[in-house]
Design a protein around this motif. Structure first.
Motif, PDB file in Angstrom:
ATOM      1  N   ALA A 102       0.889  -1.163   0.040  1.00 25.64           N
ATOM      2  CA  ALA A 102       0.027  -0.026  -0.052  1.00 25.64           C
ATOM      3  C   ALA A 102       0.894   1.259   0.130  1.00 25.64           C
ATOM      4  CB  ALA A 102      -0.797  -0.069   1.302  1.00 25.64           C
ATOM      5  N   VAL A 103       0.448   2.195  -0.648  1.00 31.89           N
ATOM      6  CA  VAL A 103       0.829   3.603  -0.492  1.00 31.89           C
ATOM      7  C   VAL A 103       0.615   4.391   1.038  1.00 31.89           C
ATOM      8  CG1 VAL A 103       1.176   5.922  -1.549  1.00 31.89           C
ATOM      9  CG2 VAL A 103       0.992   3.823  -2.876  1.00 31.89           C
ATOM     10  N   GLN A 104       1.707   4.760   1.564  1.00 31.93           N
ATOM     11  CA  GLN A 104       1.175   5.692   2.856  1.00 31.93           C
ATOM     12  C   GLN A 104       2.172   6.620   2.961  1.00 31.93           C
ATOM     13  OE1 GLN A 104      -0.338   2.136   6.167  1.00 31.93           O
ATOM     14  NE2 GLN A 104       1.751   2.458   6.053  1.00 31.93           N
ATOM     15  N   TYR A 105       1.445   7.605   3.787  1.00 29.86           N
ATOM     16  CA  TYR A 105       2.487   8.604   4.192  1.00 29.86           C
ATOM     17  C   TYR A 105       2.193   9.031   5.644  1.00 29.86           C
ATOM     18  CZ  TYR A 105      -1.633  11.816   3.005  1.00 29.86           C
ATOM     19  OH  TYR A 105      -2.792  12.417   2.837  1.00 29.86           O
ATOM     20  N   HIS A 106       3.277   9.221   6.333  1.00 29.48           N
ATOM     21  CA  HIS A 106       3.436   9.443   7.729  1.00 29.48           C
ATOM     22  C   HIS A 106       3.446  10.755   8.589  1.00 29.48           C
ATOM     23  CE1 HIS A 106       4.283   4.978   8.371  1.00 29.48           C
ATOM     24  NE2 HIS A 106       4.553   5.234   7.195  1.00 29.48           N
ATOM     25  N   ARG A 107       3.349  11.828   7.462  1.00 27.03           N
ATOM     26  CA  ARG A 107       3.346  12.969   7.840  1.00 27.03           C
ATOM     27  C   ARG A 107       3.074  13.968   6.508  1.00 27.03           C
ATOM     28  NH1 ARG A 107       7.894  15.614   5.807  1.00 27.03           N
ATOM     29  NH2 ARG A 107       9.639  14.399   5.026  1.00 27.03           N
ATOM     30  N   TYR A 108       2.564  15.134   6.796  1.00 26.94           N
ATOM     31  CA  TYR A 108       2.033  15.900   5.728  1.00 26.94           C
ATOM     32  C   TYR A 108       3.366  16.324   4.996  1.00 26.94           C
ATOM     33  CZ  TYR A 108      -2.660  16.583   7.723  1.00 26.94           C
ATOM     34  OH  TYR A 108      -3.666  16.304   8.221  1.00 26.94           O
ATOM     35  N   GLY A 109       3.261  16.865   3.672  1.00 25.89           N
ATOM     36  CA  GLY A 109       4.402  16.974   2.933  1.00 25.89           C
ATOM     37  C   GLY A 109       4.328  16.767   1.463  1.00 25.89           C
TER      38      GLY A 109
ATOM     39  N   SER B 280      -7.591   6.285  -8.831  1.00 28.22           N
ATOM     40  CA  SER B 280      -7.369   7.199  -9.883  1.00 28.22           C
ATOM     41  C   SER B 280      -6.778   8.563  -8.981  1.00 28.22           C
ATOM     42  CB  SER B 280      -8.316   7.651 -10.651  1.00 28.22           C
ATOM     43  OG  SER B 280      -9.224   8.611  -9.954  1.00 28.22           O
ATOM     44  N   PHE B 281      -5.994   9.429  -9.619  1.00 27.37           N
ATOM     45  CA  PHE B 281      -5.547  10.505  -8.877  1.00 27.37           C
ATOM     46  C   PHE B 281      -6.431  11.818  -9.087  1.00 27.37           C
ATOM     47  CE2 PHE B 281      -3.527  14.786  -8.750  1.00 27.37           C
ATOM     48  CZ  PHE B 281      -2.799  14.795  -7.641  1.00 27.37           C
ATOM     49  N   ASN B 282      -6.695  12.101  -7.811  1.00 28.39           N
ATOM     50  CA  ASN B 282      -7.585  13.658  -7.813  1.00 28.39           C
ATOM     51  C   ASN B 282      -6.604  14.746  -6.896  1.00 28.39           C
ATOM     52  OD1 ASN B 282     -10.492  12.919  -8.785  1.00 28.39           O
ATOM     53  ND2 ASN B 282      -9.873  10.872  -7.290  1.00 28.39           N
ATOM     54  N   PRO B 283      -6.796  16.043  -7.401  1.00 22.04           N
ATOM     55  CA  PRO B 283      -6.357  17.095  -6.840  1.00 22.04           C
ATOM     56  C   PRO B 283      -6.563  17.089  -5.279  1.00 22.04           C
ATOM     57  CG  PRO B 283      -7.273  17.772  -8.786  1.00 22.04           C
ATOM     58  CD  PRO B 283      -7.824  16.371  -8.660  1.00 22.04           C
TER      59      PRO B 283
ATOM     60  N   GLY C 230      -0.831  17.401   1.294  1.00 25.18           N
ATOM     61  CA  GLY C 230       0.176  18.497   1.590  1.00 25.18           C
ATOM     62  C   GLY C 230      -0.155  19.381   2.915  1.00 25.18           C
ATOM     63  N   GLY C 231      -1.475  18.669   3.745  1.00 26.42           N
ATOM     64  CA  GLY C 231      -1.873  19.286   5.013  1.00 26.42           C
ATOM     65  C   GLY C 231      -2.651  20.716   4.569  1.00 26.42           C
ATOM     66  N   TYR C 232      -3.099  20.992   3.315  1.00 31.59           N
ATOM     67  CA  TYR C 232      -3.849  22.304   3.132  1.00 31.59           C
ATOM     68  C   TYR C 232      -5.323  22.226   3.529  1.00 31.59           C
ATOM     69  CZ  TYR C 232       0.362  22.711   0.406  1.00 31.59           C
ATOM     70  OH  TYR C 232       1.608  22.692  -0.121  1.00 31.59           O
TER      71      TYR C 232
END
Length: 314
Positions: free
Chosen positions: A3-10, A38-41, A48-50
Motif C-alpha cells: 500500500a501507499v502510505q504517508y506518515h506526515r504531511y508534505g 485514480s489521482f484527484n487533486p 500537503g496538509g492544506y
C-alpha cells in the motif's frame, strides 16, 4: 499486501510504497481487491496538509479517493453484494484510501462497475463524474435550452460536465487549451475558447451572458467577480475551487461545490457509460509504485489528464 502510505504531511516525497497488513472488513464494510484508483487533486491537498481543518486523517494515511475492483470480503450486516462482484465507488475523504492492493469501503458508497470498459478505467469516474453531476444537475438544475460556460473544461471534471450538459440539452461554451479541443468537440461542446482574457472590463466572451457559469480553475477574487459578471440575470455561478459573490440585484446565485459520495448518482453515471452515452477518458495508466511521481507531476501542473494507478498485482 502493498500500500501507499504517508506518515506526515508534505510533498510527494512523503509517499511510501510499503508492506502493510491486509485490513479486515468491519460491520457495514466491504473489502475490495483494487483494480485501480485514480489521482484527484484533493489527494494532493490532503497530503500537503492544506485541508487538515476539513478532513481529519490519521497517520499513516493511504491516499486514493476513487476505487474500482472486486469484492474480496464482506463485513457483518452487508447485504446485496457477494464476493467477486465488480464495484466502483468514492471513498470517504478522511478514511484510508484505495492506493493499495486491498481497500476497505463502506458498502453504501459502492455501485456495480460498468461492464463496457476495463474495470481499472472505471476508477476514473466516481469523484470527477459526481462533481460534474452535482454541480450542473443537482445544484444548478441545468435544463434544455440553457447556456453554460465551463471555465477549465480540459480537465477530468470538465470532460464529464460537457457530456452531461449536452445530454441535458444545454448550449455549451468551454475554455480549454488546444490539446483538449478535439476531445471536447467529440463530447459535444458547441464553442471552445482557448482562454479568458481578464484584462478588459467587463469581460467579452462569445456567447455571454450565460445561464450557468461553472468555474473549474483557481481564480483571484477579481477574476471570479468578472466571471460572475458573465452570468445572466437569474443565473448561477458555481466554482469547485473558488467561491463567488452573489448579486442580489440581478438575482445571480453563487455557490462553491464540494463533492460528496452518492451511490445512486454514481449508478446513473455507470448506466450512461454502459449505454454509450458517457465516455470515460483516461489520459495515463501508471503503476501504483509511481504514485509519488504522479503527485509531483500534479504539483508541477504536468499531468496530461485523468491518471489511474494500478497495483502491481493487477
Amino acid at each position: 499486501m502493498k500500500a501507499v502510505q504517508y506518515h506526515r504531511y508534505g510533498g510527494g516525497d512523503v509517499l511510501r510504497y510499503e508492506e502493510v497488513q491486509r485490513p479486515a472488513p468491519g460491520p457495514g464494510q466491504v473489502l475490495v481487491k483494487v483494480a485501480a484508483t485514480s489521482f484527484n487533486p484533493v489527494d494532493a491537498g490532503i497530503r500537503g496538509g492544506y485541508l487538515s481543518e476539513v478532513y481529519a486523517i490519521s497517520f499513516p494515511h493511504t491516499p486514493g479517493v476513487d476505487v474500482a475492483g472486486t469484492i474480496a470480503g464482506l463485513g457483518e450486516g452487508v447485504t446485496g453484494w457477494k464476493v467477486g462482484d465488480a464495484v466502483v465507488g468514492m471513498l470517504p475523504l478522511d478514511a484510508p484510501g484505495a492506493a493499495a492492493e486491498y481497500a476497505l469501503a463502506p458498502a453504501e458508497v459502492l455501485t456495480a462497475a460498468p461492464k463496457t470498459v476495463p474495470l481499472a478505467d472505471a476508477s476514473a469516474l466516481p469523484t470527477v463524474g459526481l462533481t460534474a453531476w452535482q454541480a450542473l444537475l443537482e445544484v444548478a438544475g441545468l435544463r434544455a435550452g440553457q447556456s453554460l460556460l465551463i471555465n477549465g473544461a480540459g480537465g477530468a471534471v470538465g470532460g464529464y460536465a460537457v457530456q452531461l450538459a449536452k445530454q441535458a440539452g444545454a448550449v455549451v461554451t468551454a475554455t480549454a487549451s488546444a490539446r483538449s479541443e478535439n476531445r471536447l468537440r467529440r463530447h459535444g461542446a458547441d464553442r471552445i475558447i482557448d482562454y479568458i482574457d481578464y484584462a478588459p472590463a467587463p469581460l467579452a466572451v462569445a456567447g455571454a451572458p450565460f445561464d450557468v457559469v461553472l468555474n473549474l480553475v483557481g481564480t483571484s477574487p477579481e477574476q471570479t467577480a468578472a466571471l460572475v459578471g458573465l452570468v445572466a440575470d437569474g443565473g448561477f455561478y458555481l466554482g469547485t475551487m473558488t467561491s463567488g459573490e452573489q448579486d442580489p440585484a440581478r438575482r445571480v446565485r453563487a455557490q462553491r461545490v464540494f463533492v460528496r459520495s452518492d451511490a445512486a448518482q454514481l449508478a446513473e453515471l455507470v448506466s450512461r457509460v454502459d449505454a454509450g452515452q458517457l465516455v470515460i477518458d483516461v489520459a495515463d495508466r501508471r503503476p501504483l509504485t509511481e504514485v509519488a511521481a504522479v503527485h509531483d507531476d500534479s504539483d508541477g501542473n504536468r499531468l496530461p489528464g485523468k491518471t489511474i494507478l494500478v497495483p502491481a498485482s493487477e
